[in-house]
Design a protein around this motif. Structure first.
Motif, PDB file in Angstrom:
ATOM      1  N   LEU A   1      -5.692  -1.818  -4.059  1.00  0.00           N
ATOM      2  CA  LEU A   1      -4.934  -3.026  -3.748  1.00  0.00           C
ATOM      3  C   LEU A   1      -5.863  -4.217  -3.537  1.00  0.00           C
ATOM      4  CD1 LEU A   1      -2.360  -4.579  -2.965  1.00  0.00           C
ATOM      5  CD2 LEU A   1      -2.572  -3.617  -0.660  1.00  0.00           C
ATOM      6  N   LYS A  61       0.840  -1.202   0.000  1.00  0.00           N
ATOM      7  CA  LYS A  61       0.000   0.000   0.000  1.00  0.00           C
ATOM      8  C   LYS A  61       0.880   1.260   0.000  1.00  0.00           C
ATOM      9  CE  LYS A  61      -4.439   1.202   0.360  1.00  0.00           C
ATOM     10  NZ  LYS A  61      -5.400   0.844  -0.697  1.00  0.00           N
ATOM     11  N   ASP A  89      -8.016  -3.110  -0.418  1.00  0.00           N
ATOM     12  CA  ASP A  89      -9.285  -2.551  -0.891  1.00  0.00           C
ATOM     13  C   ASP A  89     -10.248  -3.647  -1.330  1.00  0.00           C
ATOM     14  OD1 ASP A  89      -8.512   0.362  -0.809  1.00  0.00           O
ATOM     15  OD2 ASP A  89      -6.958  -0.405  -2.150  1.00  0.00           O
TER      16      ASP A  89
END
Length: 464
Positions: A360, A352, A388
């Motif tokens: 991600l 990240k 995510d």
């Protein structure tokens, strides 16, 4: 001791066993062996070294001209070749004892151990020593890109070993690292893992206590600062103990950390006095912590900060550790070995940070003996929240775990959703690939995590 010329390895294609075979061949021994699972990259390593590998285990392979048999921990006493060795009265030993006997005796043994980061830390240490002209030997459980190998025959005084706590052989159920004669050691952290070997955290701590006790008074152990489990095993240490980390109170303290220009940049102080600034060609705060241990060890050996930093900047990494596999249609696919909740969290945070503003995906296969069990069912959800999108695959070979002990990936996905995450359970590889192909967008980063091949999913994603 009889003159040894011809050495045979049973289960030669294991990562450590293949490395040991290459080391022995490099020292001039006649080396051969057998395995039931012959596949890259270890099969290629052995072939390139000119080492004969026989498929399967057959008693006829055990011939009278063999001087020593090295038995891998992947085989049991009932193995056909093991039985032939016992019946013939041939000398045999374990993989870690052989490594100790042939390569550690008479050298300065540098051992990296701990639940997480062993491979990366041992690889980086090997590269720093090599790049500074110290000509170390090493044996590591990963594939070092700088060397295009996982081992090197020593030409100097040092040998670097990745010391793991797994058992040694059917006739020696003690951890491998108890054989490695540590002079100087790095201990990266202790957590519960390897539930197929250890019943609880206390049993793991007992193994590490025995390990720490091996280090002589003139030796040093570098330990991660603030790890209470490590503190529990240091009680009877007779060697010098030095700590490292980000927190105030660490002997070797990391300061001014930032990730910029593809480097983890940081300063290093020792007991309040600044030593140097470093730039590490890796992503992640956790890897800077690993690098700090390496820098501290190497400074203790007399290397200069410039020598260390030059090697940090030129380190190419290890296969399967935040490795970029490829980019297609603006989607970057990474491969990583993470399978423990702590490693997953650290890896996701690192990616990240390295890809700011990009979406991600975390794609995970529960494959290791521990990750397939319920033991981390409550811990997994929080470790994935940095992603995510999360995709959980089905368990690899679930039949090897009792049904009542198996991880329930659908339950984990439900818990991630409850915590605000976006997660899906998709059992099969091809269905995962189709789902990602349909939903991934330009700029997305797909991090694939598994302790195995995951059905070739990385290339399948790139090929869509």
């Amino acid at each position: 001791m009889k003159d040894i010329k011809n050495i045979y390895l049973i289960a030669i294609c294991g990562t450590g066993m293949a490395a040991l075979a290459g080391l022995l061949k490099g020292e001039g021994y006649k080396v051969s062996g057998s395995d039931a699972h012959i596949y890259p990259p270890m099969s290629v390593l052995l072939e390139n070294a000119g080492i004969s590998v026989l498929p399967g285990y057959q008693k006829e392979n055990i011939t009278g001209d063999i001087d020593l048999v090295i038995v891998g921990n992947a085989v049991s006493k009932t193995n056909e070749e093991v039985q032939a060795v016992l019946e013939a009265g041939l000398d045999y030993t374990s993989f870690p004892e052989a490594l100790s006997r042939f390569f550690l005796e008479g050298r300065k043994s540098l051992v990296v151990t701990g639940t997480h980061g062993k491979t990366t830390t041992a690889s980086l240490l090997s590269w720093v020593l090599h790049a500074s002209g110290r000509k170390p030997g090493f044996m590591v459980g990963g594939w070092l890109k700088n060397f295009n190998n996982n081992h090197q025959v020593p030409e100097g005084d040092y040998f670097v070993t990745e010391g793991d706590e797994y058992d040694s052989a059917f006739f020696d159920k003690g951890p491998k690292f108890l054989h490695y004669r540590p002079d100087i050691s790095i201990l990266t952290g202790i957590e519960f893992d390897h539930v197929d070997i250890f019943k609880d955290l206390d049993q793991i701590k007992d193994a590490f206590r025995k390990y720490v006790d091996l280090i002589r008074p003139e030796g040093v152990i570098l330990v991660k600062y603030g790890d209470t489990n490590i503190q529990d095993v240091l009680g009877e240490a007779v060697c010098r103990v030095e700590t490292y980390g980000y927190l105030d109170g660490a002997d070797w303290r990391i300061g001014d950390y930032r990730f910029e220009g593809g480097y983890g940049c940081f300063s290093l102080s020792y007991q309040g006095g600044k030593k140097a600034d470093f730039q590490l060609a890796m992503i992640g705060r956790h890897n800077v912590e690993n690098a700090t241990a390496v820098a501290a060890l190497c400074i203790g050996l007399g290397l200069t900060a410039d020598e260390i930093n030059s090697a940090f900047k030129s380190f190419q990494g290890i296969k399967r550790r935040q490795e970029v596999v490829g980019v297609t249609n603006g989607v970057t696919v990474l491969d990583d070995f993470a399978h423990h909740p702590t490693a997953i969290r650290s890896t996701l945070e690192a990616v990240k940070e390295a890809y700011p503003g990009q979406r991600l995906w975390a794609v995970f296969e529960p494959r290791s003996a521990t990750s397939k069990r319920k033991v981390f069912e409550q811990d997994f959800p929080d470790s994935f929240l940095a992603a995510d999108r999360v995709v959980f695959a089905g368990l690899f070979a679930p039949e090897k775990i009792k049904e009542e002990d198996r991880l329930d990936p659908e339950r984990v996905v439900g818990l991630i959703r409850q915590k605000g995450g976006n997660a899906n359970f998709i059992a099969e590889v091809d269905d995962i690939v189709a789902f990602i192909a349909e939903n991934a967008e330009n700029g997305d980063v797909v991090l694939v995590m598994s302790s195995g091949g995951f059905g070739g999913i990385h290339q399948k994603i790139l090929d869509r």
